[in-house]
Scaffold this active site. Structure first.
Site, PDB file in Angstrom:
ATOM      1  CG  ASN A   1      -1.751   1.180   1.338  1.00 38.50           C
ATOM      2  OD1 ASN A   1      -1.665   2.114   0.478  1.00 38.50           O
ATOM      3  ND2 ASN A   1      -2.255   1.399   2.377  1.00 38.50           N
ATOM      4  CD1 TRP A   2       3.905   1.207  -2.709  1.00 44.10           C
ATOM      5  CD2 TRP A   2       4.043   2.279  -4.592  1.00 44.10           C
ATOM      6  NE1 TRP A   2       4.640   0.547  -3.595  1.00 44.10           N
ATOM      7  CE2 TRP A   2       4.709   1.265  -4.847  1.00 44.10           C
ATOM      8  CE3 TRP A   2       3.533   3.375  -5.873  1.00 44.10           C
ATOM      9  CZ2 TRP A   2       5.373   1.038  -6.012  1.00 44.10           C
ATOM     10  CZ3 TRP A   2       4.131   2.875  -6.925  1.00 44.10           C
ATOM     11  CH2 TRP A   2       5.223   1.931  -7.115  1.00 44.10           C
ATOM     12  CE  LYS A   3      -0.034   3.161   4.821  1.00 47.67           C
ATOM     13  NZ  LYS A   3       0.290   3.231   6.387  1.00 47.67           N
TER      14      LYS A   3
ATOM     15  CG  HIS B   1      -5.465   2.057   4.798  1.00 52.42           C
ATOM     16  ND1 HIS B   1      -5.046   3.261   5.898  1.00 52.42           N
ATOM     17  CD2 HIS B   1      -4.694   1.305   4.998  1.00 52.42           C
ATOM     18  CE1 HIS B   1      -3.712   2.837   6.473  1.00 52.42           C
ATOM     19  NE2 HIS B   1      -3.380   1.632   5.731  1.00 52.42           N
TER      20      HIS B   1
ATOM     21  CD  GLU C   1      -2.626   5.355   6.557  1.00 58.25           C
ATOM     22  OE1 GLU C   1      -2.432   5.743   5.368  1.00 58.25           O
ATOM     23  OE2 GLU C   1      -1.547   5.048   7.238  1.00 58.25           O
TER      24      GLU C   1
ATOM     25  CD  GLU D   1      -3.371  -2.381   7.081  1.00 59.56           C
ATOM     26  OE1 GLU D   1      -2.300  -2.571   6.667  1.00 59.56           O
ATOM     27  OE2 GLU D   1      -4.188  -1.303   7.088  1.00 59.56           O
TER      28      GLU D   1
ATOM     29  N   GLY E   1       2.449   2.359  10.590  1.00 56.78           N
ATOM     30  CA  GLY E   1       3.571   3.575  10.501  1.00 56.78           C
ATOM     31  C   GLY E   1       4.173   3.816  11.807  1.00 56.78           C
TER      32      GLY E   1
ATOM     33  CB  SER F   1       5.379  -1.914  11.720  1.00 53.19           C
ATOM     34  OG  SER F   1       4.876  -0.479  11.984  1.00 53.19           O
TER      35      SER F   1
ATOM     36  N   GLY G   1       2.925  -0.990   4.103  1.00 51.26           N
ATOM     37  CA  GLY G   1       2.972   0.266   3.877  1.00 51.26           C
ATOM     38  C   GLY G   1       4.344   0.479   3.524  1.00 51.26           C
ATOM     39  N   GLY G   2       5.293   1.312   4.550  1.00 49.25           N
ATOM     40  CA  GLY G   2       6.558   1.750   4.433  1.00 49.25           C
ATOM     41  C   GLY G   2       7.415   0.874   3.634  1.00 49.25           C
TER      42      GLY G   2
END
Ligand code: 13P
Length: 252
Positions: free
Chosen positions: A9-11, A95, A97, A167, A173, A213, A234-235
């Site tokens: 998930n590149w956000k 998500h 976010e 999640e 994150g 994470s 993500g990251g």
């Protein structure tokens, strides 16, 4: 047997030119890793470039959201038909976010999931508890409620196109990963809930990812758990070497 799905998930990261370079570098690194499905969910403006760059590879491309109406006066939103035409196969929905910053609720997650399924996408439906809920000992109730509300009215035959991403919000994150035991337990609670709603066979079949994470160091331990069928990353999905290491951990 259910599929393991490793999805990035590149956000809000990467431009189209960065997307092209990333996928061209990643493709040879993950070629032939067929024990999992490999997906990159990217910003809307990167999708067409990503689909083109991923042609002929084992990388599939997804969006990070979808609107539930077919078309109309919804400034800033993107429809299923738009996503379909440019070759999108997966869609992330709900998500945390989106829930935290953009007013997404279980009701809108449910509408978006229905729209995605009706258009033939694979829907990655995200849910999970916030820190206070885990500390209060109500994680199981929270994820059961979210599972029921997010999937309300979705018929059993559509469930094969649903992936659940568990999640925990406190792990996203933050560098704080759920322990493999916590991830396994909560994914197991979601699976039990699916069994109550759709029967034992459907619960055995559904892919339930862990996200929060996940990285090259902890992926193998998390993915080894029986109820963890992949990751939403993500990251670490923004670095070809870290993402490849996670794909490798799913191919042991
Ligand atoms: P991080 O892997 O950066 O914690 O993000 C997880 C996530 O939100 C994936 O959807």
């Amino acid at each position: 047997m259910r599929r393991t799905v490793i999805a990035g998930n590149w956000k809000m990261n990467m431009t189209p030119s960065e997307t092209k370079a990333f996928i061209e570098a990643l493709a040879p690194m993950v070629a032939g890793k067929d024990k999992c499905d490999i997906v990159l969910c990217v910003p809307f403006v990167d999708i067409a470039t990503a689909v083109e760059a991923a042609k002929g590879t084992n990388i599939k491309i997804g969006a990070e959201n979808i609107h539930f109406e077919e078309k109309g006066a919804y400034t800033g939103e993107i429809s299923a038909k738009m996503l379909k035409e440019i070759g999108t196969e997966y869609v992330i929905i709900g998500h945390s976010e989106r829930r935290q910053y953009f007013g997404e609720t279980d009701a809108t997650v449910n509408l978006r999931t229905k729209a995605a399924l009706a258009a033939g996408f694979k829907a990655i439906v995200c849910l999970g508890e916030v820190k206070e809920e885990r500390l209060s000992g109500i994680t199981n109730e929270i994820v059961r409620m979210q599972t029921k509300l997010d999937l309300a009215g979705i018929p059993a035959e559509d469930l094969k196109n649903v992936i659940i991403a568990y999640e925990p919000v406190w792990a996203i994150g933050t560098g704080l990963t759920a322990t493999p035991e916590q991830a396994d337990e909560t994914c197991g609670v979601i699976r039990e809930c699916i069994a109550e709603l759709y029967g034992a066979a459907a619960a055995e079949e559904i892919t339930i990812q862990y996200g929060g994470s996940m990285n090259d160091k902890n992926a193998a331990e998390l993915l080894a758990k029986v109820n963890v069928d992949g990751g939403l990353i993500g990251g670490a999905s923004l670095k070809t070497d870290a993402f490849t290491a996670i794909v490798n951990a799913a191919n042991l």
